[in-house]
Write a protein that holds these residues in place. Structure first.
Motif, PDB file in Angstrom:
ATOM      1  N   ARG A   1     -32.468  71.272 -49.186  1.00 14.32           N
ATOM      2  CA  ARG A   1     -33.441  70.231 -48.874  1.00 14.32           C
ATOM      3  C   ARG A   1     -33.494  69.232 -50.018  1.00 14.32           C
ATOM      4  N   ALA A   2     -34.059  68.091 -49.747  1.00 11.32           N
ATOM      5  CA  ALA A   2     -34.222  67.068 -50.783  1.00 11.32           C
ATOM      6  C   ALA A   2     -35.135  67.623 -51.870  1.00 11.32           C
ATOM      7  N   PRO A   3     -34.916  67.195 -53.111  1.00 12.75           N
ATOM      8  CA  PRO A   3     -35.801  67.670 -54.186  1.00 12.75           C
ATOM      9  C   PRO A   3     -37.251  67.347 -53.847  1.00 12.75           C
ATOM     10  N   LEU A   4     -38.101  68.307 -54.078  1.00  7.83           N
ATOM     11  CA  LEU A   4     -39.518  68.136 -53.773  1.00  7.83           C
ATOM     12  C   LEU A   4     -40.245  67.594 -54.989  1.00  7.83           C
ATOM     13  N   PRO A   5     -41.223  66.716 -54.780  1.00  4.15           N
ATOM     14  CA  PRO A   5     -42.030  66.273 -55.921  1.00  4.15           C
ATOM     15  C   PRO A   5     -42.814  67.464 -56.455  1.00  4.15           C
TER      16      PRO A   5
ATOM     17  N   ASP B   1     -39.743  82.433 -55.778  1.00  4.58           N
ATOM     18  CA  ASP B   1     -39.138  81.188 -55.306  1.00  4.58           C
ATOM     19  C   ASP B   1     -38.442  80.500 -56.473  1.00  4.58           C
ATOM     20  N   GLY B   2     -37.501  79.630 -56.152  1.00  5.14           N
ATOM     21  CA  GLY B   2     -36.811  78.884 -57.193  1.00  5.14           C
ATOM     22  C   GLY B   2     -35.934  77.792 -56.614  1.00  5.14           C
ATOM     23  N   VAL B   3     -35.326  77.015 -57.503  1.00  3.04           N
ATOM     24  CA  VAL B   3     -34.510  75.873 -57.103  1.00  3.04           C
ATOM     25  C   VAL B   3     -33.234  75.859 -57.937  1.00  3.04           C
ATOM     26  N   LEU B   4     -32.114  75.575 -57.265  1.00  2.00           N
ATOM     27  CA  LEU B   4     -30.839  75.354 -57.945  1.00  2.00           C
ATOM     28  C   LEU B   4     -30.441  73.903 -57.726  1.00  2.00           C
ATOM     29  N   VAL B   5     -29.830  73.306 -58.735  1.00  2.00           N
ATOM     30  CA  VAL B   5     -29.402  71.906 -58.657  1.00  2.00           C
ATOM     31  C   VAL B   5     -27.885  71.845 -58.561  1.00  2.00           C
ATOM     32  N   ARG B   6     -27.353  70.662 -58.282  1.00  2.56           N
ATOM     33  CA  ARG B   6     -25.916  70.491 -58.069  1.00  2.56           C
ATOM     34  C   ARG B   6     -25.087  70.957 -59.263  1.00  2.56           C
TER      35      ARG B   6
ATOM     36  N   ALA C   1     -20.295  78.831 -46.304  1.00  2.47           N
ATOM     37  CA  ALA C   1     -20.553  77.701 -45.404  1.00  2.47           C
ATOM     38  C   ALA C   1     -21.738  76.872 -45.900  1.00  2.47           C
ATOM     39  N   LEU C   2     -22.782  77.545 -46.386  1.00  2.00           N
ATOM     40  CA  LEU C   2     -23.944  76.825 -46.906  1.00  2.00           C
ATOM     41  C   LEU C   2     -23.561  76.010 -48.143  1.00  2.00           C
ATOM     42  N   LEU C   3     -22.752  76.593 -49.018  1.00  2.00           N
ATOM     43  CA  LEU C   3     -22.317  75.866 -50.221  1.00  2.00           C
ATOM     44  C   LEU C   3     -21.407  74.695 -49.860  1.00  2.00           C
ATOM     45  N   ALA C   4     -20.563  74.862 -48.856  1.00  2.00           N
ATOM     46  CA  ALA C   4     -19.715  73.751 -48.402  1.00  2.00           C
ATOM     47  C   ALA C   4     -20.580  72.624 -47.859  1.00  2.00           C
ATOM     48  N   ARG C   5     -21.609  72.980 -47.129  1.00  2.00           N
ATOM     49  CA  ARG C   5     -22.532  71.971 -46.601  1.00  2.00           C
ATOM     50  C   ARG C   5     -23.232  71.245 -47.741  1.00  2.00           C
ATOM     51  N   TRP C   6     -23.623  71.979 -48.786  1.00  2.00           N
ATOM     52  CA  TRP C   6     -24.279  71.391 -49.955  1.00  2.00           C
ATOM     53  C   TRP C   6     -23.335  70.426 -50.654  1.00  2.00           C
ATOM     54  N   ARG C   7     -22.072  70.819 -50.773  1.00  2.00           N
ATOM     55  CA  ARG C   7     -21.073  69.970 -51.422  1.00  2.00           C
ATOM     56  C   ARG C   7     -20.907  68.642 -50.676  1.00  2.00           C
ATOM     57  N   ASN C   8     -21.029  68.681 -49.352  1.00  6.41           N
ATOM     58  CA  ASN C   8     -20.807  67.495 -48.517  1.00  6.41           C
ATOM     59  C   ASN C   8     -22.041  66.620 -48.344  1.00  6.41           C
ATOM     60  N   GLU C   9     -23.194  67.091 -48.775  1.00  4.97           N
ATOM     61  CA  GLU C   9     -24.428  66.315 -48.613  1.00  4.97           C
ATOM     62  C   GLU C   9     -25.099  66.119 -49.974  1.00  4.97           C
TER      63      GLU C   9
ATOM     64  N   GLY D   1     -27.481  64.811 -52.969  1.00  7.19           N
ATOM     65  CA  GLY D   1     -28.909  64.543 -53.007  1.00  7.19           C
ATOM     66  C   GLY D   1     -29.763  65.738 -52.606  1.00  7.19           C
ATOM     67  N   LEU D   2     -29.144  66.852 -52.216  1.00  8.18           N
ATOM     68  CA  LEU D   2     -29.903  68.028 -51.827  1.00  8.18           C
ATOM     69  C   LEU D   2     -29.940  69.033 -52.975  1.00  8.18           C
ATOM     70  N   THR D   3     -30.944  69.856 -52.974  1.00  9.41           N
ATOM     71  CA  THR D   3     -31.035  70.984 -53.903  1.00  9.41           C
ATOM     72  C   THR D   3     -31.146  72.253 -53.077  1.00  9.41           C
ATOM     73  N   LEU D   4     -30.778  73.371 -53.671  1.00 10.53           N
ATOM     74  CA  LEU D   4     -30.845  74.649 -52.965  1.00 10.53           C
ATOM     75  C   LEU D   4     -32.102  75.379 -53.411  1.00 10.53           C
ATOM     76  N   HIS D   5     -33.010  75.554 -52.479  1.00  8.85           N
ATOM     77  CA  HIS D   5     -34.270  76.245 -52.741  1.00  8.85           C
ATOM     78  C   HIS D   5     -34.157  77.663 -52.192  1.00  8.85           C
TER      79      HIS D   5
END
Length: 130
Positions: free
Chosen positions: A8-12, A76-81, A112-120, A122-126
């Motif tokens: 998802r997009a980074p959350l404020p 919970d946590g967040v990973l960045v590109r 598959a999820l990581l491939a999708r992340w690579r192709n989009e 501006g998203l972060t993995l939560h």
């Protein structure tokens, strides 16, 4: 018991819900649930069974895995590109030790999820634990 991985997009940075009213908490959780439903439809959400993930992680090195070894399925946590290349290496190690169809299916879904992340961009993995 499960672990949700959502692109998802980074959350404020939000305020803590510790002092929120019950209604405010319900509204926030309802909004998250709607976001997750949309992410699932778009293929940006993976619901991982902890009972499958933890033995696989332990077989691949457990806490020695730089990214996957630090995921806590109860928080919970967040990973960045910038974490993506190391996460790819961790998933490769998981693939090498996957011993049955369920584990291989989990690894394929992670890839598959990581491939999708690579192709989009501006998203972060939560991740959201139980």
């Amino acid at each position: 018991m499960g672990l949700l991985l959502v692109l998802r997009a980074p959350l404020p940075r939000s305020k803590s819900l510790r002092r929120a009213t019950r209604a405010q908490r319900r509204e926030r959780y309802r909004a998250d649930a709607e976001d997750w439903a949309t992410a699932r439809e778009r293929g940006l959400l993976l619901d991982v069974s902890v009972e499958v993930l933890l033995p696989l992680l332990n077989a691949a090195g457990g806490n020695r895995l730089p990214i996957m070894g630090q995921l806590n399925p109860w928080s919970d946590g967040v990973l960045v590109r910038e974490d993506l290349s190391q996460l790819d290496a961790d998933v490769d190690r998981l693939r090498a030790v996957a011993g049955n169809d369920v584990e291989r299916g989990l690894v394929a879904a992670l890839m598959a999820l990581l491939a999708r992340w690579r192709n989009e961009p501006g998203l972060t993995l939560h991740w959201y634990g139980d």
